[in-house]
Scaffold this motif. Sequence first.
Motif, short mmCIF file in Angstrom:
data_model
loop_
_atom_site.label_atom_id
_atom_site.label_comp_id
_atom_site.label_asym_id
_atom_site.label_seq_id
_atom_site.Cartn_x
_atom_site.Cartn_y
_atom_site.Cartn_z
N GLN A 147 -3.92 -0.93 -8.36
CA GLN A 147 -5.26 -0.38 -8.14
C GLN A 147 -5.14 0.99 -7.51
O GLN A 147 -4.37 1.20 -6.57
N HIS A 160 -8.76 -2.55 -13.60
CA HIS A 160 -8.13 -1.51 -12.78
C HIS A 160 -7.07 -0.76 -13.58
O HIS A 160 -6.91 0.46 -13.41
N LEU A 186 -1.47 -1.17 -4.19
CA LEU A 186 -2.62 -0.31 -3.94
C LEU A 186 -2.09 1.11 -3.75
O LEU A 186 -1.40 1.39 -2.77
N SER A 217 -6.62 3.85 -5.16
CA SER A 217 -7.41 3.72 -3.93
C SER A 217 -8.48 4.81 -3.83
O SER A 217 -8.41 5.70 -2.97
N PHE A 253 -9.66 -5.08 -2.66
CA PHE A 253 -8.28 -5.26 -3.12
C PHE A 253 -7.82 -6.71 -2.93
O PHE A 253 -7.23 -7.30 -3.83
N TYR A 301 0.87 -1.17 0.00
CA TYR A 301 0.00 0.00 0.00
C TYR A 301 0.90 1.21 0.00
O TYR A 301 1.84 1.31 0.81
N SER A 333 -9.41 -8.91 -5.55
CA SER A 333 -8.82 -8.72 -6.87
C SER A 333 -7.45 -9.39 -6.98
O SER A 333 -7.11 -9.97 -8.00
#
Length: 328
Positions: A125, A307, A98, A127, A294, A75, A297
Amino acid sequence: MTEGTQRPLRVGVLGCANIAWRKMLPAMTASPDVAVVAIASRGRERAEQFTARFGGDPVVGYQKLLERDDVEAVYVPLPAGMHGEWALAALAAGKHVLLEKPAVLTRDEAERIVRLATERGLLVQESFMFVHHGQHAAVAKAVADGEIGEVRAFTAEFGIPPLPAGDIRTIPELGGGALNDVGVYPIRAARLFLGDDLTVVGAVLHHDEELGIDVAGSALLRTPGGVTAQLGFGMAHGYRAMYALWGSAGRLELHRTFTPPDSWQPVLRLERQDHVQQRTLPADQQFPNIVAAFVRSVRSGDDSATHGRSLLRQAELLDAVRAAAGRA
């Protein structure tokens, strides 16, 4: 029991940002499907402050975290201007990513990231947590059920009060500015309800010469069928977060659309020719929801292309707004 009976997704965090402390890490550590194994900062003290609360190992240096074999996904809540560099580094290290919004600052940057993710078979992806709140599904259903007739126009606004001096969102070298910080929300909301085939017709960005960033702006977008999206945003305003859909038979309006507290019960206002109706919707938790999405996915591998396309389209529209405002 974890998602699909699998072990938790092992996540590392690049950066000790405020949104990670207040929102995302509480959601991750509350999920049985996520294990936060490491948190990286430029300094040990900050990393240790975060791991003391959320667990995992404190790591000094972002690259050091990416070198760990026990990290499957990262992240990235770093300042927007650092996203491109560290998203590419994470993907090169074989990690799913992410990215806090805005994921990138330009379409060129988005292309490099999506291309590498595709080559490596990894998920990247953006956020946008708000799209995972149930209130928007309720709005979409009301529109699909014909409660306002054919959609003619969409309006969205997001503004926040002035930020303190030195806030990273006011530093141009780090990707600061109103468009990147708050303008991305109305743009993403327009895409949510009108689709991705939007064209930027015009835009204005109010530039603060002293700060070197845009502090407010507006944009007009349209679909091929002529439905318009009027978007306003700023970081020198009283707080406001709303959108409305105006149709041939009525109008829907929703407030606190982008940053509702977990306990907030949204009120959907429906205006028709002869009456006004207000519906109280259930409270929802958009951060736990995006964490769960998330993980799904990553585990399924089915949404990576979707995405990637979304990240690219968002970046294209940001570029188009800047160009229309003469700030490309």
